[in-house]
Design a protein around this motif. Sequence first.
Motif, short mmCIF file in Angstrom:
data_model
loop_
_atom_site.label_atom_id
_atom_site.label_comp_id
_atom_site.label_asym_id
_atom_site.label_seq_id
_atom_site.Cartn_x
_atom_site.Cartn_y
_atom_site.Cartn_z
N VAL A 87 -81.60 -27.75 11.82
CA VAL A 87 -80.80 -27.91 10.62
C VAL A 87 -79.78 -26.79 10.50
CG1 VAL A 87 -80.90 -27.80 8.12
CG2 VAL A 87 -82.51 -29.24 9.37
N ARG A 142 -66.70 -25.05 13.41
CA ARG A 142 -65.67 -25.99 13.81
C ARG A 142 -64.61 -26.11 12.72
NH1 ARG A 142 -68.85 -30.41 15.70
NH2 ARG A 142 -69.00 -29.33 17.70
N LEU A 198 -77.00 -26.97 13.27
CA LEU A 198 -75.94 -27.93 13.02
C LEU A 198 -75.03 -27.44 11.90
CD1 LEU A 198 -77.90 -31.28 13.38
CD2 LEU A 198 -76.20 -30.32 14.93
N ALA A 199 -75.62 -26.83 10.89
CA ALA A 199 -74.82 -26.31 9.79
C ALA A 199 -73.84 -25.26 10.29
CB ALA A 199 -75.74 -25.72 8.72
N LEU A 253 -78.24 -30.99 23.20
CA LEU A 253 -77.25 -32.06 23.04
C LEU A 253 -75.96 -31.60 22.39
CD1 LEU A 253 -79.61 -34.97 22.06
CD2 LEU A 253 -78.08 -34.91 24.03
N VAL A 254 -76.02 -30.52 21.62
CA VAL A 254 -74.80 -30.07 20.96
C VAL A 254 -73.89 -29.43 22.00
CG1 VAL A 254 -75.90 -29.71 18.74
CG2 VAL A 254 -75.86 -27.85 20.41
N HIS A 255 -72.66 -29.21 21.61
CA HIS A 255 -71.71 -28.59 22.53
C HIS A 255 -71.09 -27.37 21.88
CE1 HIS A 255 -69.14 -28.50 26.02
NE2 HIS A 255 -68.17 -28.13 25.19
N GLU A 259 -71.07 -26.80 12.62
CA GLU A 259 -70.08 -27.58 11.88
C GLU A 259 -69.14 -26.65 11.10
OE1 GLU A 259 -67.73 -30.27 10.99
OE2 GLU A 259 -69.40 -30.63 12.35
N VAL A 309 -81.02 -28.95 2.88
CA VAL A 309 -79.96 -29.13 3.86
C VAL A 309 -78.64 -28.60 3.31
CG1 VAL A 309 -78.61 -30.86 5.08
CG2 VAL A 309 -81.07 -31.09 4.94
N GLU A 310 -78.38 -28.86 2.06
CA GLU A 310 -77.13 -28.42 1.46
C GLU A 310 -77.08 -26.90 1.41
OE1 GLU A 310 -78.99 -30.90 0.23
OE2 GLU A 310 -77.62 -32.46 0.94
N ALA A 347 -76.00 -25.58 4.74
CA ALA A 347 -74.57 -25.70 4.96
C ALA A 347 -73.83 -24.64 4.15
CB ALA A 347 -74.09 -27.09 4.57
#
Lengths: 379, 379
Positions: free
Chosen positions: A277, A287, A280-281, A310-312, A284, A251-252, A255
């Motif tokens: 995964v 953002r 989302l990385a 579900l994400v925007h 984020e 996961v790291e 990111a």
Amino acid sequence: MTTPSRTGPVPAVGARRTTITDVARAAGVSIAVVSYALNGRPGVSDRTRRHVLRTAADLGWRPSAAARSLRSAPHSVSVQAVGPEDAGRATAVALGLRSALRVADDAPATDVVVDVAPDLDTAVRDLEHAWTERRHAAFVVTGLAHDDPRVRTAHRDGVPLVALAPPVPGVPTHDTAEGAAVPSGAWFAGDAEQRTAHYLRTLGHDRVALLARDAQEHPAAGLLDALDAPDDGRAGPRTGARADRVGYRTVEDAAAGAARLLATEQRPTAVVVDGDVALLAVLETARQRDLSVPWDLSVLVLEDSPACRLVHPAATAVSRPWGELGADVAAVVRPLLGGAGSAADAGAVGAAGGSADDPDGPGAVARLVIRGSTAPAPA
Amino acid sequence: MTTPSRTGPVPAVGARRTTITDVARAAGVSIAVVSYALNGRPGVSDRTRRHVLRTAADLGWRPSAAARSLRSAPHSVSVQAVGPEDAGRATAVALGLRSALRVADDAPATDVVVDVAPDLDTAVRDLEHAWTERRHAAFVVTGLAHDDPRVRTAHRDGVPLVALAPPVPGVPTHDTAEGAAVPSGAWFAGDAEQRTAHYLRTLGHDRVALLARDAQEHPAAGLLDALDAPDDGRAGPRTGARADRVGYRTVEDAAAGAARLLATEQRPTAVVVDGDVALLAVLETARQRDLSVPWDLSVLVLEDSPACRLVHPAATAVSRPWGELGADVAAVVRPLLGGAGSAADAGAVGAAGGSADDPDGPGAVARLVIRGSTAPAPA
DNA sequence: TTGTAAGCGTTATCAC
DNA sequence: GTGATAACGCTTACAA
């Protein structure tokens, strides 16, 4: 068909299981008759058949999987999952397959099991072992790695393997031309890669990055090729968009990879990710850097999921209907099950597989679901 | 132990499989000797044993699971998954169990399969059928629903069921007091619910909402109870926090539920969700309403996941080490496998299960991983 | 220490 | 239409 007791009497804990011999004795017939009656084979009078069926139900008889597959081919199918990431896919395929395989309600249970292997090496060994032990009638794999050793092994040993994946170069497909008695080969699961590449190109993206798990999955590889190649028909002036690939394991990693990708001056205008995964990385990271999705950056996911919705903004994604693909597998697998046809029927597999040389492969193909995360490339 | 050919010769496609009879013939001994040698049983001279083993390897012999379990107990374990949501858990458990079960590299393969059922009813039938057919030596279930019918059924029929879940009232646990020969019962997987409730209470949250899938899972139920009850020791003035529950089925449900939850004037100060889907739904809703997590709203997840670490702020979550729990199951399951001990060994299960009346249950318990999504309740 | 033979529950091939 | 009976691959007494 009113069964006196729901599923027969509760088998006492230590008791011997009821066998067809017991049923035969109770019904006052021979075991051969019981076998015929239970398997719906001709050669028994209707009266006797009903009597036997009823007796068997009363006694709570259930077939012995072991004894059955000792004589004939096994009645089970294995769906393989490699690692936890593969679990969702394999599960979906298994569910689709088992629902498609069920004919009657209490018919001779063909069961579908999921074999979960920690890694590819183990998966190959699992496959070899299970096959040499003839533990299952057929094997289904979904997440084909690049040049997957399972395909080679299966082809070599004649394993009845159904691979749910885009066509693999050099591996025979289920077409009638091949006509092999053994359905080892790859199944077309749609040309989503080509369409995805085309879609991105149409939007004007020429710097595309791919953030995907390190195990080289074929969808990703196919996409890279499709992006690099000029558009199929109209080989216009635009050369293929250059696509870079960033791999991740943890996961790291994901990111960090996303951060690295978006940090450069020449950052891509579109990022393709292989799943939740990475999605989302990237979101984020964007953002944090005040990049607006989709206007500054388009994001496209190669495997649809609840998270994509579900994400925007909701994420544009390739949706592979694994459940339906699993259901399609039923047609290929059915002739292999010891059930009705004997081993002589193996040739019929070629026919069933023949439906696959329909250019779109099985009925259900991958679709590109366009949502809010993709837009034309910034000027 | 240098095996001449890696895994023995490639078994020809249509060829009959090599049996111990073939090995016996090739080695010039009787099948009994081969059986003894292959199973590491005493009564064979070392010289003969080596010779037999070598011959078997040369011939590429593999045991027949069917024939073996026709006589003795099966050597396999089933892990059940109910629906796609359960797949991750079941897979993790299966991986942990199989790695713990492996002793030697090519030892008599105990295989672990995942049975995936579309719903609870089917799961119950699967369990009954697989048990009456004696398809597996033991059965593992993870996502216990409230008053799960599988537990009742298993208890009634004497199914060797290992339930990875918090203790279920009224169902015997694996303690020595019970001492049943059959290890049907529930396994303690930590008191995460109590600790979670305590944590939230300590932070001053007294309006807590739960957004969870409609199937009443026990973790959720336990948490509600724990929140409603006053703190264990110091029954101070503060009565239990009132917790409301909102269920969802689909992704859209989850989003709608989150919206409804946060729309009210008396909105909760903390929301507990059961997984990724609900987490993303709540986070997105909060963002739309300009609620700052964690200052305006705390969010806590009941099942840790990669997504929990990738969202911003990272989500506080209960982490259940399913892989390690699966490994713990190995100790309970091993005596049941036909392998070494005979049926008379069944009593030993009580002993193995006895390690479970350690108040924390198996070695690996659930932990509460505190990240950035939880903070003291707003004043 | 080794060989012989009797099952385990089913399916399939014969006769009747 | 029905009943014996021989496989299937393996384990396990029991005999040699």
